[in-house]
Design an enzyme around this catalytic site. Sequence first.
Site, mmCIF file in Angstrom:
data_model
loop_
_atom_site.group_PDB
_atom_site.id
_atom_site.type_symbol
_atom_site.label_atom_id
_atom_site.label_comp_id
_atom_site.label_asym_id
_atom_site.label_seq_id
_atom_site.Cartn_x
_atom_site.Cartn_y
_atom_site.Cartn_z
ATOM 1 N N SER A 201 -9.527 44.500 3.504
ATOM 2 C CA SER A 201 -10.254 43.354 4.052
ATOM 3 C C SER A 201 -11.291 42.777 3.096
ATOM 4 C CB SER A 201 -10.905 43.728 5.388
ATOM 5 O OG SER A 201 -9.904 44.022 6.351
ATOM 6 N N GLU B 112 1.132 51.097 3.621
ATOM 7 C CA GLU B 112 2.200 50.511 4.447
ATOM 8 C C GLU B 112 3.553 51.109 4.066
ATOM 9 O OE1 GLU B 112 1.213 46.448 3.642
ATOM 10 O OE2 GLU B 112 -0.584 46.620 4.875
ATOM 11 N N HIS C 141 1.383 52.462 -1.551
ATOM 12 C CA HIS C 141 0.581 51.708 -0.580
ATOM 13 C C HIS C 141 0.743 52.334 0.810
ATOM 14 C CE1 HIS C 141 -0.881 48.499 1.966
ATOM 15 N NE2 HIS C 141 -1.486 48.022 0.908
ATOM 16 N N GLU D 139 -8.077 52.665 -0.579
ATOM 17 C CA GLU D 139 -7.868 51.732 0.524
ATOM 18 C C GLU D 139 -7.906 52.486 1.851
ATOM 19 O OE1 GLU D 139 -5.737 47.950 -0.771
ATOM 20 O OE2 GLU D 139 -4.191 49.403 -0.337
ATOM 21 N N ASN E 169 -2.209 41.436 -3.606
ATOM 22 C CA ASN E 169 -0.970 42.021 -3.066
ATOM 23 C C ASN E 169 -0.462 41.087 -1.970
ATOM 24 O OD1 ASN E 169 1.001 43.564 -1.848
ATOM 25 N ND2 ASN E 169 -0.424 45.085 -1.002
ATOM 26 N N TRP E 170 0.602 40.370 -2.285
ATOM 27 C CA TRP E 170 1.106 39.366 -1.325
ATOM 28 C C TRP E 170 1.896 39.996 -0.184
ATOM 29 C CZ3 TRP E 170 3.432 34.802 -4.683
ATOM 30 C CH2 TRP E 170 2.407 34.285 -5.495
ATOM 31 N N LYS E 171 2.248 41.276 -0.327
ATOM 32 C CA LYS E 171 3.068 41.954 0.673
ATOM 33 C C LYS E 171 4.370 41.165 0.905
ATOM 34 C CE LYS E 171 -1.094 44.055 2.371
ATOM 35 N NZ LYS E 171 -1.878 44.613 3.464
ATOM 36 N N GLY F 259 -5.329 41.899 -0.095
ATOM 37 C CA GLY F 259 -4.123 41.526 0.630
ATOM 38 C C GLY F 259 -4.231 40.107 1.170
ATOM 39 N N GLY F 260 -4.603 39.989 2.448
ATOM 40 C CA GLY F 260 -4.609 38.698 3.138
ATOM 41 C C GLY F 260 -5.269 37.566 2.367
ATOM 42 N N GLY G 163 -6.241 44.950 6.523
ATOM 43 C CA GLY G 163 -5.759 43.909 7.432
ATOM 44 C C GLY G 163 -6.497 43.859 8.762
HETATM 45 P P1 PGA Z 1 -6.076 43.343 3.190
HETATM 46 O O1 PGA Z 1 -4.978 44.261 2.489
HETATM 47 O O2 PGA Z 1 -6.942 42.772 2.083
HETATM 48 O O3 PGA Z 1 -5.308 42.296 3.928
HETATM 49 O O4 PGA Z 1 -6.873 44.237 4.073
HETATM 50 C C1 PGA Z 1 -5.302 45.085 1.394
HETATM 51 C C2 PGA Z 1 -4.097 45.857 0.944
HETATM 52 O O5 PGA Z 1 -3.304 46.280 1.794
HETATM 53 O O6 PGA Z 1 -3.886 46.064 -0.262
#
Ligand code: PGA
Length: 253
Positions: free
Chosen positions: A214, A99, A97, A169, A11-13, A235-236, A175
């Site tokens: 993470s 966010e 998600h 999640e 997930n590149w956000k 994500g990251g 993050g």
């Molecule tokens: P993260 O994000 O790996 O940076 O913790 C995961 C996500 O939000 O899907």
Amino acid sequence: MTDGRPLILGNWKMHRTPSETTAFLGDLLPRVQGVTGRDIAVAPPYTCLAAAGEALRGSAVSLAAQDVFWEDQGAYTGAISAPMLQDLGVRYVIVGHSERRQHQGETDHTVRLKVQAALRADLVPVVCVGEQETARVSGRADTVVRGQVLRALEETAPGDLRNIVVAYEPIWAIGTGRTATPSDIAGMHAVIRSEIERVFGGPGAAVRVLYGGSVTPATIDVIMAAPGVQGVLVGGASLRAADFARIAAYRVD
Ligand code: PGA
């Protein structure tokens, strides 16, 4: 449509432009070429989907989107529908998600509508659920997550369950560099699985359940070895080709 293999989804956000996408995938694809026995996908921003689809053509890596609107078309300024994504070659779509729940007003109700919209267009919704830290500390994590799963999948026909992915999640792990422990992950996966099977019975076993929060090259092998984990939402670390390739190439002894 899904075949039950583990899913590794990046997930590149809100990162990258179309030209950066082309360059990144040019770097990533050779690194994951020999990886088999799992499904790999990337979810760039909407504006990069066309470039990503072009770069991924003929590869084993699938295209995913980060959100979808619940109507198929109409006067909904700024919205993107499931048939539009499907026409671009998108296979998976992240729904709900945390966010988006936090910053964009996403609710269990809109999540449910989006799940149904994705299924109508033959997309695989990746439904995100997870508790806040306060809920975990106060012992309410299981109840919160059960409720999210139940409300997201209400109205889903049993025959569609094999096209559904749920991603657990925990919000405190996203993050933050704080990965949930394998036993926390296995415990919540068992809760999610039992909730799905309580509602749907046997066909519920077809839903794939992922972990996200993470995930890094250092933690992936342990996470994938946790009972019930059928993939990860990254994500990251998915923004770094070497890291994402190592995660995709996870090894469980
Ligand atoms: P993260 O994000 O790996 O940076 O913790 C995961 C996500 O939000 O899907």
